[in-house]
Design a protein around this motif. Structure first.
Motif, PDB file in Angstrom:
ATOM      1  N   GLN A  23       0.756  -1.244   0.051  1.00  0.00           N
ATOM      2  CA  GLN A  23      -0.004  -0.065   0.036  1.00  0.00           C
ATOM      3  C   GLN A  23       1.032   1.402   0.119  1.00  0.00           C
ATOM      4  OE1 GLN A  23      -2.908  -0.244   3.181  1.00  0.00           O
ATOM      5  NE2 GLN A  23      -4.167  -1.783   2.245  1.00  0.00           N
ATOM      6  N   ARG A  24       0.599   2.173  -1.014  1.00  0.00           N
ATOM      7  CA  ARG A  24       1.663   3.387  -1.342  1.00  0.00           C
ATOM      8  C   ARG A  24       0.527   4.478  -0.633  1.00  0.00           C
ATOM      9  NH1 ARG A  24       4.171   2.855  -7.276  1.00  0.00           N
ATOM     10  NH2 ARG A  24       5.452   1.024  -7.030  1.00  0.00           N
ATOM     11  N   SER A  25       1.303   5.252   0.033  1.00  0.00           N
ATOM     12  CA  SER A  25       0.920   6.717   0.271  1.00  0.00           C
ATOM     13  C   SER A  25       2.015   7.929   0.369  1.00  0.00           C
ATOM     14  CB  SER A  25       0.239   6.805   1.735  1.00  0.00           C
ATOM     15  OG  SER A  25       1.294   6.534   2.670  1.00  0.00           O
ATOM     16  N   VAL A  26       1.705   8.909   0.057  1.00  0.00           N
ATOM     17  CA  VAL A  26       2.615   9.994   0.043  1.00  0.00           C
ATOM     18  C   VAL A  26       2.155  11.245   1.122  1.00  0.00           C
ATOM     19  CG1 VAL A  26       3.538   9.621  -1.996  1.00  0.00           C
ATOM     20  CG2 VAL A  26       1.376  11.286  -1.887  1.00  0.00           C
ATOM     21  N   ASP A  27       3.113  11.818   1.515  1.00  0.00           N
ATOM     22  CA  ASP A  27       2.919  13.112   2.636  1.00  0.00           C
ATOM     23  C   ASP A  27       2.854  14.287   1.589  1.00  0.00           C
ATOM     24  OD1 ASP A  27       2.684  11.305   4.672  1.00  0.00           O
ATOM     25  OD2 ASP A  27       4.524  11.749   5.441  1.00  0.00           O
ATOM     26  N   VAL A  28       1.938  15.036   1.464  1.00  0.00           N
ATOM     27  CA  VAL A  28       1.900  16.059   0.664  1.00  0.00           C
ATOM     28  C   VAL A  28       1.527  17.365   1.500  1.00  0.00           C
ATOM     29  CG1 VAL A  28       0.915  17.241  -1.341  1.00  0.00           C
ATOM     30  CG2 VAL A  28       1.159  14.733  -0.963  1.00  0.00           C
ATOM     31  N   ARG A  29       2.466  18.643   1.226  1.00  0.00           N
ATOM     32  CA  ARG A  29       1.630  19.797   1.678  1.00  0.00           C
ATOM     33  C   ARG A  29       2.060  20.908   0.631  1.00  0.00           C
ATOM     34  NH1 ARG A  29       7.490  20.578   5.326  1.00  0.00           N
ATOM     35  NH2 ARG A  29       8.818  21.016   3.462  1.00  0.00           N
ATOM     36  N   TYR A  30       1.534  22.263   0.880  1.00  0.00           N
ATOM     37  CA  TYR A  30       1.626  23.305  -0.057  1.00  0.00           C
ATOM     38  C   TYR A  30       3.156  23.656   0.291  1.00  0.00           C
ATOM     39  CZ  TYR A  30      -3.350  23.280  -0.494  1.00  0.00           C
ATOM     40  OH  TYR A  30      -5.110  22.832  -0.789  1.00  0.00           O
ATOM     41  N   CYS A  31       3.455  24.225  -0.801  1.00  0.00           N
ATOM     42  CA  CYS A  31       4.974  24.880  -0.813  1.00  0.00           C
ATOM     43  C   CYS A  31       5.063  25.928   0.360  1.00  0.00           C
ATOM     44  CB  CYS A  31       5.413  25.200  -2.078  1.00  0.00           C
ATOM     45  SG  CYS A  31       5.694  24.066  -3.443  1.00  0.00           S
ATOM     46  N   GLY A  32       6.080  25.791   1.200  1.00  0.00           N
ATOM     47  CA  GLY A  32       5.937  26.720   2.108  1.00  0.00           C
ATOM     48  C   GLY A  32       5.369  26.200   3.555  1.00  0.00           C
ATOM     49  N   GLN A  33       4.779  25.328   3.470  1.00  0.00           N
ATOM     50  CA  GLN A  33       3.872  24.866   4.945  1.00  0.00           C
ATOM     51  C   GLN A  33       5.018  24.247   5.459  1.00  0.00           C
ATOM     52  OE1 GLN A  33       0.405  22.641   3.686  1.00  0.00           O
ATOM     53  NE2 GLN A  33      -0.651  24.275   4.655  1.00  0.00           N
ATOM     54  N   GLY A  34       4.710  23.931   6.942  1.00  0.00           N
ATOM     55  CA  GLY A  34       5.538  23.183   7.851  1.00  0.00           C
ATOM     56  C   GLY A  34       5.045  21.804   8.132  1.00  0.00           C
ATOM     57  N   TYR A  35       3.973  21.512   7.880  1.00  0.00           N
ATOM     58  CA  TYR A  35       3.366  20.136   8.211  1.00  0.00           C
ATOM     59  C   TYR A  35       2.697  19.574   6.848  1.00  0.00           C
ATOM     60  CZ  TYR A  35       4.697  20.770  12.839  1.00  0.00           C
ATOM     61  OH  TYR A  35       5.548  21.006  14.010  1.00  0.00           O
ATOM     62  N   GLU A  36       2.550  18.190   6.910  1.00  0.00           N
ATOM     63  CA  GLU A  36       1.799  17.667   5.842  1.00  0.00           C
ATOM     64  C   GLU A  36       0.824  16.791   6.012  1.00  0.00           C
ATOM     65  OE1 GLU A  36       5.399  15.731   7.435  1.00  0.00           O
ATOM     66  OE2 GLU A  36       5.397  17.635   6.485  1.00  0.00           O
ATOM     67  N   LEU A  37       0.246  16.310   5.084  1.00  0.00           N
ATOM     68  CA  LEU A  37      -0.930  15.475   5.134  1.00  0.00           C
ATOM     69  C   LEU A  37      -0.633  14.117   4.176  1.00  0.00           C
ATOM     70  CD1 LEU A  37      -4.030  18.071   4.965  1.00  0.00           C
ATOM     71  CD2 LEU A  37      -2.987  16.569   6.935  1.00  0.00           C
ATOM     72  N   SER A  38      -1.248  12.975   4.855  1.00  0.00           N
ATOM     73  CA  SER A  38      -0.794  11.573   4.085  1.00  0.00           C
ATOM     74  C   SER A  38      -1.987  11.405   3.537  1.00  0.00           C
ATOM     75  CB  SER A  38      -0.366  10.710   5.072  1.00  0.00           C
ATOM     76  OG  SER A  38      -0.221   9.486   4.394  1.00  0.00           O
ATOM     77  N   VAL A  39      -1.920  10.848   2.072  1.00  0.00           N
ATOM     78  CA  VAL A  39      -2.871  10.604   1.323  1.00  0.00           C
ATOM     79  C   VAL A  39      -2.440   9.344   0.442  1.00  0.00           C
ATOM     80  CG1 VAL A  39      -3.952  12.857   0.884  1.00  0.00           C
ATOM     81  CG2 VAL A  39      -2.202  12.041  -0.702  1.00  0.00           C
TER      82      VAL A  39
END
Length: 672
Positions: free
Chosen positions: A525-541
């Motif tokens: 199962q694959r997932s990636v942690d993504v964030r808007y450029c410049g943010q300090g924290y990310e969300l996994s999808v």
């Protein structure tokens, strides 16, 4: 069947053992042995195999252990040397600038697991892109080894700046340190991700636990192998998956919430069978209460990588569980101001509650006994006789300003239920979940006693009490999948499908090789942690090369749900890649029996006085194994069974579903 699978969950008071035989789950409980938990494990195995069930097959032991948790809480881990880039030796002591008690001038400084004299710096530097700018010489490493040796350390933790981008220098230090003959934890193996403080802290925790866990699991594997044919031992991870004991010995940081994780797996599976998609799990054991939220429409129980265990950040994947120091063994006392307090100190198994015959300080279990909520004769199937007379005497002597021992007991229950209600609010209301839209799944030895009261306070409409609730954590361990989590920080601007695919294929090769070594075939199962450029924290999808637009849309939706907004035109970046290898644990599903309307009268075994809402009232007593699907009745009542007792207050209605679960409607008008 090649092996007889037995799951054993070691708790603070009881050790729970379950196995699957002839399509039925069988349960056995015994007192834990805190000095050496393996003693209770081995005795549980002997009891489970009495009469030689599974004769002629090997044994697979699945173990939920509290060794790592207790080591952290008691601060009894190894003497650890911490090796990092020169100038950053005190990172693990300084931590981050955020403080949980920002305005408390007298808040104690968190205790660092590594003393200042055992923090060593190495003259080296790797760039953020992974380029080695300068490296230590062989002579410098040899001198470092001697410094560490002189410290008399029992384990070594290595965490260099940007080692996740290029681990070569960490590997050199690791090879040099092997001459010490102690366990070595390197950050590029334990947590190859950015955020230096969390990576270093997690690596130190792993080293801190390694010698004790290695010794414990080695001893347990040896004893299981000696007494049972080709026995093997696997361990429950905090993330809700099983891993082999040999892997656990190297990465014990993944087991610090081992037991509670089993409860999450068990509760979500039982709820799924029963048709409940959104649940709040409530696990009240002997020493603590664990609560969590699971929503099937959002993937079930959620993982977190921001856990703090005994005051120390641990960034490996863990099920998102909130723990309160409120269990059946929690000790009641009056503070200096005369206020009644319950917990976090627990009586444990030794000396235990007053009613067990040895303890002298009042606990929640003692309070429930005095209020008629426990049956002294049938507790734990009659295996433990509760001493009501002794309990009433000692609680009467310690009731403080309260008029009677019963008033003291009622106060204890009110206080502990308030603490448990606060814990549920933390993981529901404070995170944007409306409890009225969930069902409360109550388990653990004490959960069913307090579930209806908590549900009423939080306006939760339904309560689900599974079969054998006092051993549900062990059931979850029995049914859990084998899981290995892999990750890598990549910092890729945009959604670079080609490079992401290359990195994932590397992780999958590693995962499949590890599974093959255990004779397993896993699904990735694959997932990636993504964030808007410049943010300090990310969300996994979730990630699929065939649906990149879908991954981006899921990120925007999750960002809106979590933070209240999203920006579809703002560029994004992929921070981390995550791969979860899963081998299915069990395809067991209980048979659903037809429900025949009834009133449960055949299971009624008497009446007794039980304390509800300020006074005693007459209530029916039911034997749970006498109830059948379709039985319905209203409170006040108490339902007793081997692992727990369920309290049904006046105005609440109970129905037995096709799986034997007790489904309780809170404040149902039909009980008027």
């Amino acid at each position: 069947m090649d092996r007889l699978r037995v799951a054993i969950d070691t708790g603070g008071t009881f050790t729970d053992c379950v196995t699957l035989l002839d399509g039925e789950i069988r349960v056995f409980k015994l007192f834990s042995t805190p000095i050496d938990p393996s003693q209770a494990v081995m005795e549980g195995l002997r009891q489970m195999r009495a009469g030689d069930p599974g004769a002629g097959v090997g044994l697979e032991v699945r173990h939920g252990t509290t060794v790592g948790t207790n080591t952290m809480l008691e601060r009894t881990g190894a003497r650890v040397a911490f090796i990092t880039t020169a100038g950053f030796e005190d990172t693990i002591a300084i931590g981050r600038q955020t403080r949980g008690r920002l305005y408390d001038w007298f808040a104690p400084i968190p205790e660092c697991l590594v003393p200042r004299t055992l923090r060593f710096g190495v003259r080296e530097r790797v760039s953020a892109e992974g380029e080695i700018l300068f490296a230590p010489s062989d002579e410098e490493l040899a001198a470092l080894v001697e410094k560490v040796r002189a410290g008399g350390v029992e384990a070594v933790a290595i965490s260099l700046l940007f080692a996740f981008a290029n681990p070569e220098t960490e590997r050199r230090i690791e090879r040099a340190m092997r001459s010490l003959g102690v366990p070595i934890s390197a950050s590029h193996r334990i947590l190859p991700e950015f955020r230096e403080y969390e990576r270093a802290s997690t690596t130190v925790v792993n080293a801190y636990l390694a010698p004790r866990m290695e010794s414990y699991l080695g001893r347990l594997e040896e004893r299981v192998g000696a007494e049972h044919e080709a026995g093997r031992v696997d361990v429950m991870q905090s993330s809700g998956g099983i891993i082999p004991a040999r892997v656990t010995a190297k990465e014990p940081v993944r087991t610090v919430l081992s037991g509670p994780a089993g409860g999450v797996i068990g509760a979500t599976q039982v709820a799924r069978w029963a048709g409940f998609e959104r649940i709040i799990g409530f696990d009240m054991g002997g020493t603590s209460t664990d609560v969590f939220v699971a929503d099937e429409s959002k993937g079930g129980a959620q993982l977190t990588r921001e856990s703090v265990v005994a005051g120390v950040p641990v960034a490996v994947p863990m099920l998102d569980i909130h723990t309160a120091g409120a269990g059946g063994g929690s000790i009641a006392r009056f503070d200096a101001g005369g206020m009644l307090r319950v917990g976090a100190e627990s009586a444990g198994v030794e000396p235990g509650p007053i009613c067990f015959g040895h303890g002298t300080r009042p606990t929640v279990t003692d309070a429930n006994l005095l209020l008629g909520r426990l049956d002294a004769e049938t507790f734990l199937g009659g295996g433990v006789r509760l001493d009501r007379e002794r309990t009433e005497k000692l609680m009467g002597e310690q009731k403080g300003p309260l008029t009677t021992a019963v008033e003291f007991a009622a106060g204890i229950v009110r206080v502990v239920e308030t603490e448990m209600e606060k814990a549920i609010r933390v993981i529901s209301i404070e995170r944007g979940h409306d409890p009225r839209e969930f069902a409360l799944v109550a388990f653990g030895g004490g959960g069913p006693l307090h579930a209806c009261s908590l549900a009423r306070a939080l306006r939760i409409p339904k309560v689900l009490i599974p079969a054998a609730p006092g051993a549900l954590s062990a059931v979850g361990i029995l049914l859990a999948d084998t899981v290995r989590d892999f990750s890598r920080t990549v910092m890729l601007p945009g959604l670079d499908v080609e490079r992401v695919g290359e990195y994932f294929r590397e992780l999958e090769e590693r995962g499949r090789a590890e599974f093959a070594a255990e004779g397993l075939k896993g699904v990735a199962q694959r997932s990636v942690d993504v964030r808007y450029c410049g943010q300090g924290y990310e969300l996994s999808v979730p990630w699929s090369e065939d649906d990149v637009d879908g991954a981006l849309a899921r990120f925007h939706n999750l960002h809106r749900e979590r933070y209240g907004f999203f920006d579809a035109v703002r560029p994004v970046e992929i921070v981390n890649l995550r791969l979860r290898m899963i081998a299915k644990g069990s395809d067991f599903a209980p048979a659903r029996r037809a429900a025949v309307p009834g009133d449960g009268r055949a299971a009624r075994i008497g009446e007794r006085q039980i304390f509800f809402d300020g006074g005693f009232c007459e209530a029916f007593l039911y034997r749970r194994d006498g109830l059948v699907p379709g039985d319905r009745f209203c409170g006040p009542a108490m339902i007793t069974e081997y692992t727990a007792a369920t309290l049904l207050p006046p105005g609440d209605r109970l129905e037995v579903d096709g799986f034997g679960n007790l489904v309780i409607s809170i404040g149902d008008a039909g009980c008027a």
